[in-house]
Design a protein around this motif. Structure first.
Motif, PDB file in Angstrom:
ATOM      1  N   MET B  33      13.762  42.955  50.945  1.00 51.47           N
ATOM      2  CA  MET B  33      15.002  43.659  51.222  1.00 51.47           C
ATOM      3  C   MET B  33      15.671  43.013  52.424  1.00 51.47           C
ATOM      4  N   GLY B  34      16.873  43.424  52.718  1.00 51.75           N
ATOM      5  CA  GLY B  34      17.552  42.863  53.891  1.00 51.75           C
ATOM      6  C   GLY B  34      19.047  42.913  53.740  1.00 51.75           C
ATOM      7  N   PRO B  35      19.759  42.867  54.865  1.00 50.87           N
ATOM      8  CA  PRO B  35      21.221  42.980  54.831  1.00 50.87           C
ATOM      9  C   PRO B  35      21.868  41.869  54.010  1.00 50.87           C
ATOM     10  N   ASN B  36      23.125  42.095  53.650  1.00 51.39           N
ATOM     11  CA  ASN B  36      23.906  41.069  52.949  1.00 51.39           C
ATOM     12  C   ASN B  36      23.949  39.804  53.795  1.00 51.39           C
ATOM     13  N   SER B  38      21.613  37.754  54.482  1.00 45.81           N
ATOM     14  CA  SER B  38      20.437  37.460  55.301  1.00 45.81           C
ATOM     15  C   SER B  38      19.645  36.264  54.763  1.00 45.81           C
ATOM     16  N   GLY B  39      19.909  35.873  53.522  1.00 49.83           N
ATOM     17  CA  GLY B  39      19.228  34.677  52.995  1.00 49.83           C
ATOM     18  C   GLY B  39      18.319  34.941  51.804  1.00 49.83           C
ATOM     19  N   LYS B  40      18.428  36.097  51.188  1.00 46.65           N
ATOM     20  CA  LYS B  40      17.540  36.448  50.067  1.00 46.65           C
ATOM     21  C   LYS B  40      17.780  35.529  48.866  1.00 46.65           C
ATOM     22  N   ALA B 220      15.978  39.209  57.619  1.00 44.02           N
ATOM     23  CA  ALA B 220      17.223  39.319  58.375  1.00 44.02           C
ATOM     24  C   ALA B 220      17.473  37.996  59.068  1.00 44.02           C
ATOM     25  N   ALA B 221      18.708  37.524  58.973  1.00 44.29           N
ATOM     26  CA  ALA B 221      19.112  36.266  59.599  1.00 44.29           C
ATOM     27  C   ALA B 221      18.099  35.140  59.366  1.00 44.29           C
ATOM     28  N   GLY B 222      17.615  35.052  58.145  1.00 46.72           N
ATOM     29  CA  GLY B 222      16.807  33.891  57.781  1.00 46.72           C
ATOM     30  C   GLY B 222      15.345  33.951  58.176  1.00 46.72           C
ATOM     31  N   ARG B 223      14.887  35.140  58.600  1.00 49.29           N
ATOM     32  CA  ARG B 223      13.449  35.299  58.918  1.00 49.29           C
ATOM     33  C   ARG B 223      12.961  36.630  58.383  1.00 49.29           C
ATOM     34  N   ASP B 243      18.401  49.222  63.581  1.00 49.23           N
ATOM     35  CA  ASP B 243      17.379  49.285  64.623  1.00 49.23           C
ATOM     36  C   ASP B 243      16.387  48.131  64.517  1.00 49.23           C
ATOM     37  N   LEU B 244      15.981  47.888  63.274  1.00 50.31           N
ATOM     38  CA  LEU B 244      15.017  46.813  63.041  1.00 50.31           C
ATOM     39  C   LEU B 244      15.542  45.474  63.509  1.00 50.31           C
ATOM     40  N   VAL B 245      16.792  45.214  63.103  1.00 46.17           N
ATOM     41  CA  VAL B 245      17.395  43.925  63.449  1.00 46.17           C
ATOM     42  C   VAL B 245      17.491  43.794  64.964  1.00 46.17           C
TER      43      VAL B 245
END
Ligand SMILES: Nc1ncnc2c1ncn2[C@@H]1O[C@H](COP(=O)(O)OP(=O)(O)OP(=O)(O)O)[C@@H](O)[C@H]1O
Ligand SMILES: [Mg+2]
Lengths: 485, 250
Positions: B33-36, B38-40, B220-223, B243-245
């Motif tokens: 999972m992860g924000p738009n 983010s590199g998925k 997130a952001a490639g990690r 929060d996580l980011v």
């Protein structure tokens, strides 16, 4: 295994090289090199032709001589000047002079056709195709003459038709493409040496595909075959034409003429898979395919359809056309033309609407790769009397790579206000997305290109008789090998 | 099964993945999972071998083999399947023809005999039925004129036909109605088992109700900034990524 399967098998074993490039070692009988009145007389004498035909040839020759400096220049193709005196206009394999049956054909020739996957004799019977094979300048074998004869269908070399059915030949030869038609047709009229002749009598539905296979073998020789097909009232015939030539560094000229005549309620379907040698990767060698094909829908409700898959030749100059004279007659042109490496194609059609409520459809798919140049050139003319005529044209170009070109040159002339003419054109590229999608599913790049290209050509390919469609699909893949990646 | 170590990937000269580590053992389903942005999808394309996705550092092992050295079709033949976030249209090519070529390419590679038209159709019909899909879709051109949901279901159909060892599903659940979602989930569950692994890229906890993942990762952001069990997905659904980011950045 049927002959068709055999052809497919042999195509499969191909590795991107032109597979039909072998040379058959056979002694040939040549006319002296070059072209003059004597050459014309020589050919006519070889064929033991009647005086009227010799006169016809000589008239053509004299016109050709006057127009010699006027080869057509409007097509989007370039090539060095052709020296017409450097060509052999007649080359015939020696021992096999008009054989009466397959047993009399030179075995070396039969082996050649076997290598090409052309069904002759028994294998043809399995495939249900009657074949006339033209090797250089003469017809070597026409299968199934007997079975066709029972139905009154004539299918034989045109030179034989001149002898056996002079009244038919005399009535129709040059009636669609007159000897003065154009530079190459005029040349053909003067020197044509063989080709096929078909006559289907009234009301007869020809039960098998008729087929001609053309092969140029002799060095520096041109091939000038002439085909004449007549479908009498209410008859039907489907005709297939295929072609190959050996690999040679020199360019070879192929200037054929095909004439079709459909009388009332008759239908002719003519399909070509043209696979002449296209030249090497650097554009050296290859066939100049300068061909005049035209059909006349003479009778009411007659139908003529041209389907062509053009993958070979260094240069293709060809416009299979239909003259829609009969009321409610129908003309169709379905074309796939591929140009890869340095190939050039300027091809299309002419639909001439003369009769009332005549209809025509044009579907053209041009595919260019490498440095290939591909032009669709087509004329739709609606004459004043052609009340209610309709045309639909669709011309799609597919480009592979960035150094090739696809061009569309439609000419539309409408002289009747009730006519409806529609023209659509698109240009697209094989996208990286599509290639990657196919490869992600396990296909090689080559398979992916073939799949995508076949999809692009589907409307045309589905017009071919089944077994030809399969062969054409493979051929498309083969001729585009190495074009991507 | 799949081992990714310190993976750096550049697209058009810009680094998108900055050192990604991931292990998916055989038999497991992992959710990503992860924000738009983010590199998925970048990860998915890299695994599938898309041109332009340059691995500049790190390595990717699939069944012990270096995946990055293989062509896309070789990866596919070895059993890597990507269900595309945006399935591609191929005009004029019927779904049946397309899939038959694909299936036979894979079978050839595996040393299995190719399927002829009849065998292929039999298999295809059976799978379509299980997916509650219309048989007519076989003769339609690949993805052309398919609705968003139909395209996604078609990806699952292809997956079933190709029988992959590593399935990567890039947002296959997006745009599906609830019935279709269940069918897709069944499809994924059916392919669960020893010797197989699945990477589910998704934005929604919803799918994970039907396909219970062994692990959930947050990209997130490639990690990968956090990994956990299925509870993590519920937590994300409630709180979002912010929060996580933030925590990862400090
Ligand atoms: N060709 C490209 N050139 C430059 N940047 C690119 C290119 N392709 C993708 N990116 C960038 O890479 C980042 C990751 O994109 P990616 O598609 O992998 O995200 P994603 O996690 O799949 O997002 P989404 O949830 O929206 O599908 C984005 O910032 C995107 O803009
Ligand atoms: Mg994405």
């Amino acid at each position: 295994m049927t002959a068709t399967q055999q052809t497919i098998e042999s195509l499969r074993s191909l590795q991107g090289d032109y597979k039909y490039g072998f040379i058959t070692d056979i002694e040939s009988d040549f006319a002296p090199k070059g072209l003059n009145e004597d050459t014309v007389r020589f050919i006519s004498a070889k064929k033991e032709e009647p005086q009227w035909l010799l006169d016809w040839r000589l008239k053509a020759f004299s016109i050709w001589q006057q127009t010699q400096e006027r080869e057509p220049t409007w097509a989007r193709v370039t090539y060095p000047k052709i020296d017409y005196q450097e060509i052999y206009y007649y080359a015939a394999p020696k021992r096999s002079k008009q054989p009466g049956s397959l047993d009399e054909v030179d075995p070396e020739l039969l082996r050649t056709y076997e290598k090409l996957g052309i069904p002759l004799g028994e294998r043809a019977a399995l495939a249900g195709i009657a074949v006339d094979a033209v090797f250089d300048s003469i017809s070597v074998a026409t299968t199934f003459q007997g079975r066709l004869k029972e139905l009154g269908i004539i299918f034989c070399p045109i030179s034989e038709a001149v002898r056996e059915h002079p009244e038919l030949v005399r009535r129709y030869l040059g009636s669609v493409v007159p000897y003065s038609d154009n530079f190459f047709a005029t040349l053909n009229s003067a020197v044509f040496s063989d080709g096929s002749f078909v006559y289907v009598p009234p009301g007869v539905h020809c039960p098998m595909e008729l087929s001609t296979y053309f092969r140029i073998n002799a060095k520096n020789s041109g091939q000038f075959e002439r085909t004449l097909i007549i479908a009498d009232k209410g008859s039907y015939v489907s005709y297939l034409e295929g072609c190959t030539a050996p690999m040679r560094d020199e360019n070879q000229l192929h200037a054929a003429v095909v004439e079709l005549v459909a009388l009332e309620d008759a239908e002719i379907r003519y399909a070509t898979v043209q696979n002449w040698y296209p030249g090497d990767k650097n554009g050296k060698g290859g066939i100049y395919n300068f061909v005049t094909k035209r059909g006349a829908c003479r009778g009411a409700r007659s139908r003529i359809s041209w389907t062509q898959v053009e993958t070979g030749s260094a240069i293709t100059w060809k416009y299979p056309s239909v003259i829609l004279q009969g009321d409610e007659s129908v003309g169709k042109f379905h074309s796939v033309a591929v140009t890869n490496n340095w190939q050039q194609a300027d091809t299309g059609t002419k639909m001439i609407h003369i009769g009332r409520n005549t209809r025509s459809t044009i579907i053209s798919k041009g595919i260019s790769a490498g440095h290939g140049q591909n032009t669709y050139r087509g004329l739709v003319r609606i004459q004043a009397r052609a009340e209610g005529a309709r045309n639909y044209s669709q011309c799609d170009s597919l480009l592979i790579g960035s150094q090739c070109g696809g061009h569309t040159v439609p000419y539309i002339e409408v002289k009747n206000r009730t006519a409806r003419v529609e023209h659509e054109a698109t240009t697209s590229k094989i996208s990286d997305d599509q290639l990657f999608y196919c490869r992600q599913r396990g296909m090689s790049t080559e398979e992916a290109v073939t799949t995508i290209v076949n999809g692009f050509c589907r409307e045309v390919l589905q017009n071919l008789p089944m077994e030809f469609a399969v062969e054409a699909q493979k051929l498309l893949g083969v001729s585009l090998e190495g074009s991507v990646g | 099964m799949l081992n990714i170590e310190d993976l750096h990937v550049e697209v058009d000269g810009k680094e998108i993945l900055h050192g990604l580590d991931l292990r998916v053992p055989p038999g497991e389903v992992h959710a990503m999972m992860g924000p738009n942005g983010s590199g998925k999808s970048t990860l998915a394309y890299t695994l599938a071998g898309r041109e332009g996705y340059a691995v500049t550092r790190g390595r990717v092992l699939f069944q012990g083999q270096d995946l990055t050295a293989m062509k896309p079709e070789e990866r596919a033949q070895e059993g890597v399947f990507l269900a595309f976030q945006y399935p591609v249209e191929i005009p004029g090519v019927s779904n049946a023809n397309f899939l038959k070529s694909a299936v036979n390419a894979v079978r050839r590679h595996r040393g299995q005999p190719e399927l002829d038209a009849i065998e292929f159709l039999k298999l295809a019909r059976q799978r379509l039925k299980l997916l509650n899909m219309d048989e007519a879709s076989l003769s339609r051109p690949v993805n052309v004129g398919f609705s968003g949901g139909e395209k996604k279901r078609n990806e699952i159909f292809q997956m079933w036909m190709l029988d992959p060892r590593l399935a990567i599903l890039d947002e296959t659940d997006s745009g599906l109605d609830i019935d279709a979602l269940k069918i897709v989930a069944e499809g994924v569950n059916a392919l669960r088992g020893p010797g197989r692994a699945t990477l589910l890229i998704t934005h929604y906890q919803r799918l994970l109700d039907y396909v219970v993942p062994d692990k959930v990762h947050v990209l997130a952001a490639g990690r990968i900034i956090k990994s956990g069990d299925k509870e993590l997905a519920l937590e994300l659904e409630a709180k979002g990524y912010a929060d996580l980011v933030k925590a990862a950045a400090t």
